[in-house]
Design an enzyme around this catalytic site. Sequence first.
Site, short mmCIF file in Angstrom:
data_model
loop_
_atom_site.label_atom_id
_atom_site.label_comp_id
_atom_site.label_asym_id
_atom_site.label_seq_id
_atom_site.Cartn_x
_atom_site.Cartn_y
_atom_site.Cartn_z
N ARG A 204 -62.07 16.83 -36.41
CA ARG A 204 -61.82 17.90 -35.44
C ARG A 204 -62.57 19.17 -35.83
O ARG A 204 -63.11 19.88 -34.97
CB ARG A 204 -60.32 18.17 -35.33
CG ARG A 204 -59.55 17.08 -34.61
CD ARG A 204 -58.06 17.25 -34.75
NE ARG A 204 -57.60 18.54 -34.24
CZ ARG A 204 -56.40 19.05 -34.47
NH1 ARG A 204 -55.53 18.39 -35.23
NH2 ARG A 204 -56.06 20.23 -33.96
N CYS A 265 -55.81 26.67 -38.18
CA CYS A 265 -55.63 25.23 -37.95
C CYS A 265 -55.66 25.00 -36.45
O CYS A 265 -56.36 25.71 -35.73
CB CYS A 265 -54.32 24.74 -38.58
SG CYS A 265 -52.84 25.57 -37.95
#
Length: 318
Positions: A204, A265
């Site tokens: 990601r 995050c």
Amino acid sequence: MRRKPEPVTIGSMATSGDDPQTTVPGPAATAGWLAADPGRPGLVVLDGSWYLPGSGRDPKLEFEERRIPGARFFDIDMCSDPGAELPHTIPPPGHFRKCAEEAGVSDRSAVIVYDGSGVNLSAARVWWTFRYFGHDNVAVLDGGLKHWIASGLPTESGPPVRTLEAPAPFTPRPRPHLVRTAEDVLAAIGSAHTQIVDMRPAGRFAGTEPEPREGLRSGHVPGSRNVPYADLVDLRTGLVIDDRTLARVLVRAGVDPGKRLVGTCGSGTSACAFAWKMACAGHRDVPIYDGSWSEWGGREDLPVETGPPEGSGRREPA
């Protein structure tokens, strides 16, 4: 060993001002410490489990199926800003005060937080939020529910039963220095003194795997470094890595703990696991970017870089 719950008096709600109170051993507490005396005055145990969208896991259902005896469920989503478009962002002080008091937490409480992820994915978010609101007597249970069960310690199931006596107040005292905005992160790009540390999985971060939330661009904040949150724990035991292993992880990722670090995050949850582990290693006040990729990846006016963090990736201009 699993058993049905019996009525439990939460210590912080039942003690008087003259009673001795409990102090947590540090940012992390061991299963042995908690099991040795779970009835310490003022001790509150919270299950802060939360899982990524699409995981198929229901934290509230799992809480009723198996939990540490006497624990109360702390809903990260319910205890976030109810008016925010982004997921589980910092709530207004009054809203968090209500959440804390409903969970049996007062100013005099010692709080132990765990989750059922096996890697303490979300427990640190609860730890960080209490610290953001000025409550330092809080720790994450190292290894979480996974290590507790593996240690042969008891659990209970069924709807929780509690006897709460003389509710005591929780006083929020926000610490703005523990949070960063998108504008703060944008200003830090290219800084010689600040590093943005992204806790998302490598795919990601690099933009080679899709985000679990629809509508977000792929990639990362330009110049940021990648320390996947799973690298902070021993996946076999769920226990946090030691400080020497952390040093190797940081070197490998190109993170300099001597600089001003900012954790980020997907939505501000696992970033808190980084802040927690750094606190365990003596770096007490690592702030987080609360909007994280849920905000950054959804804003077309912010720059995105793809590829590995060594600077060889492709940067899209804002």
